[in-house]
Design a protein around this motif. Structure first.
Motif, short mmCIF file in Angstrom:
data_model
loop_
_atom_site.label_atom_id
_atom_site.label_comp_id
_atom_site.label_asym_id
_atom_site.label_seq_id
_atom_site.Cartn_x
_atom_site.Cartn_y
_atom_site.Cartn_z
N LEU A 167 -68.38 -64.90 -29.17
CA LEU A 167 -67.55 -63.96 -29.93
C LEU A 167 -68.20 -63.62 -31.25
O LEU A 167 -68.22 -62.45 -31.67
N GLU A 168 -68.74 -64.62 -31.92
CA GLU A 168 -69.39 -64.39 -33.22
C GLU A 168 -70.64 -63.52 -33.05
O GLU A 168 -70.90 -62.63 -33.88
N ALA A 169 -71.41 -63.77 -31.99
CA ALA A 169 -72.61 -62.96 -31.75
C ALA A 169 -72.23 -61.52 -31.44
O ALA A 169 -72.87 -60.57 -31.93
N GLU A 170 -71.18 -61.33 -30.63
CA GLU A 170 -70.74 -59.98 -30.28
C GLU A 170 -70.24 -59.24 -31.52
O GLU A 170 -70.54 -58.06 -31.72
N MET A 171 -69.49 -59.94 -32.38
CA MET A 171 -68.98 -59.30 -33.59
C MET A 171 -70.12 -58.89 -34.51
O MET A 171 -70.13 -57.79 -35.07
N ALA A 172 -71.13 -59.77 -34.65
CA ALA A 172 -72.28 -59.46 -35.50
C ALA A 172 -73.03 -58.24 -34.96
O ALA A 172 -73.42 -57.35 -35.74
N TRP A 173 -73.20 -58.18 -33.63
CA TRP A 173 -73.93 -57.05 -33.04
C TRP A 173 -73.14 -55.76 -33.19
O TRP A 173 -73.70 -54.72 -33.55
N ALA A 174 -71.85 -55.79 -32.92
CA ALA A 174 -71.01 -54.59 -33.05
C ALA A 174 -70.97 -54.12 -34.50
O ALA A 174 -71.01 -52.91 -34.77
N ASN A 175 -70.93 -55.04 -35.43
CA ASN A 175 -70.96 -54.69 -36.85
C ASN A 175 -72.27 -54.02 -37.21
O ASN A 175 -72.30 -53.05 -37.98
N SER A 176 -73.37 -54.54 -36.65
CA SER A 176 -74.69 -53.98 -36.93
C SER A 176 -74.81 -52.56 -36.39
O SER A 176 -75.32 -51.66 -37.08
N LEU A 177 -74.34 -52.35 -35.16
CA LEU A 177 -74.37 -51.01 -34.57
C LEU A 177 -73.52 -50.04 -35.38
O LEU A 177 -73.94 -48.91 -35.68
N ARG A 178 -72.35 -50.48 -35.76
CA ARG A 178 -71.46 -49.63 -36.57
C ARG A 178 -72.11 -49.27 -37.90
O ARG A 178 -72.01 -48.12 -38.36
N ALA A 179 -72.80 -50.24 -38.52
CA ALA A 179 -73.46 -49.98 -39.80
C ALA A 179 -74.54 -48.90 -39.65
O ALA A 179 -74.70 -48.04 -40.53
N GLU A 180 -75.28 -48.94 -38.54
CA GLU A 180 -76.31 -47.91 -38.29
C GLU A 180 -75.69 -46.52 -38.16
O GLU A 180 -76.26 -45.53 -38.63
N LEU A 181 -74.55 -46.44 -37.52
CA LEU A 181 -73.87 -45.15 -37.37
C LEU A 181 -73.32 -44.66 -38.71
O LEU A 181 -73.37 -43.46 -39.02
N VAL A 182 -72.80 -45.59 -39.50
CA VAL A 182 -72.22 -45.23 -40.80
C VAL A 182 -73.29 -44.76 -41.78
O VAL A 182 -73.12 -43.74 -42.47
N ASP A 183 -74.42 -45.48 -41.84
CA ASP A 183 -75.45 -45.12 -42.83
C ASP A 183 -76.46 -44.10 -42.32
O ASP A 183 -77.38 -43.69 -43.04
N GLY A 184 -76.30 -43.68 -41.04
CA GLY A 184 -77.13 -42.61 -40.51
C GLY A 184 -78.50 -43.03 -40.03
O GLY A 184 -79.36 -42.17 -39.77
N THR A 185 -78.76 -44.32 -39.87
CA THR A 185 -80.08 -44.78 -39.43
C THR A 185 -80.20 -44.87 -37.90
O THR A 185 -81.29 -45.15 -37.40
N PHE A 186 -79.11 -44.65 -37.18
CA PHE A 186 -79.17 -44.70 -35.72
C PHE A 186 -80.01 -43.52 -35.22
O PHE A 186 -79.80 -42.37 -35.65
N PRO A 187 -80.97 -43.74 -34.31
CA PRO A 187 -81.84 -42.65 -33.83
C PRO A 187 -81.06 -41.51 -33.18
O PRO A 187 -80.09 -41.74 -32.46
#
Length: 219
Positions: A167-187
């Motif tokens: 659960l902790e690993a999934e939350m960290a990964w989902a948070n990381s993906l969301r951060a990329e979308l928010v700050d515009g760094t997602f390809p």
């Protein structure tokens, strides 16, 4: 590679894990499984318990040693584990621990078609998932704290620790993906938004992506 089991149902493994202690009838088996929270650890369908126990007896993993009647209730057949059942319990457990096997996951299914949703909505959805995961993690932390106070040995809660780690690993990964979308760094984030703004079909999106990759290679 996973072994092809005579009774290839994790409920069968759960049954073996409790009936190895002493002979039981099906009601006792179900009660023991529920008391030990096995329905949280495995995908148990209680309605199939009768069939699974019968199939295990046919496979010589269980044997009937008698029956009992409690008042006006129907007669209950009592089963005990056989030597073959003990061997199956040990072999199956060893395989589950040692041999990784690909498992279907609802989240992975959603991620595989993430592009059908606009990225700004994905940001919102991931935020909801992260919050739900946080609540689940807090609940598991409380459960582990209660268990620690009870003095139950760690050996019997190791699956709960693993569940929390996942659960902790999934939350960290989902948070990381969301951060990329928010700050515009997602390809290709701008293209993703344009796909939805222009109401492009999947085939049109694929053509644009392939054309862009070809142009990128030739430049």
């Amino acid at each position: 590679m996973a072994t092809k089991r005579k009774v290839n149902n994790l409920l069968a493994l759960a049954v073996l894990s409790v009936i190895v202690e002493r002979p039981m009838h099906r009601y006792e088996i179900a009660t023991a499984l529920k008391d030990r929270g096995k329905d949280r650890d495995m995908d148990i369908k209680w309605g199939s318990l009768y069939t699974v126990v019968q199939n295990m007896a046919k496979a010589n993993f269980l044997e009937i040693i008698g029956s009992e009647r409690d008042g006006a209730r129907p007669e209950r057949t009592i089963y005990r584990i056989t030597d073959a059942g003990r061997a199956e319990l040990l072999d199956w457990t060893r395989e589950l621990i040692a041999v990784p096997e690909s498992e279907h996951h609802r989240f992975v299914a959603g991620l595989s078609i993430l592009g059908v949703i606009p990225p700004d909505e994905v940001i919102e959805l991931l935020g909801k998932r992260v919050e739900a995961l946080r609540h689940s993690i807090e609940a598991v932390h409380r459960e582990l704290a209660d268990i620690a106070e009870s003095g139950l040995p760690r050996l019997f809660i190791i699956e709960t620790e693993y569940g929390m780690a996942m659960l902790e690993a999934e939350m960290a990964w989902a948070n990381s993906l969301r951060a990329e979308l928010v700050d515009g760094t997602f390809p290709m984030l701008d293209e993703w938004r344009r796909f939805h703004a222009d109401h492009l079909s999947p085939s049109e999106v694929t053509a644009l992506v392939e054309r862009g990759m070809v142009e990128k290679r030739s430049s």
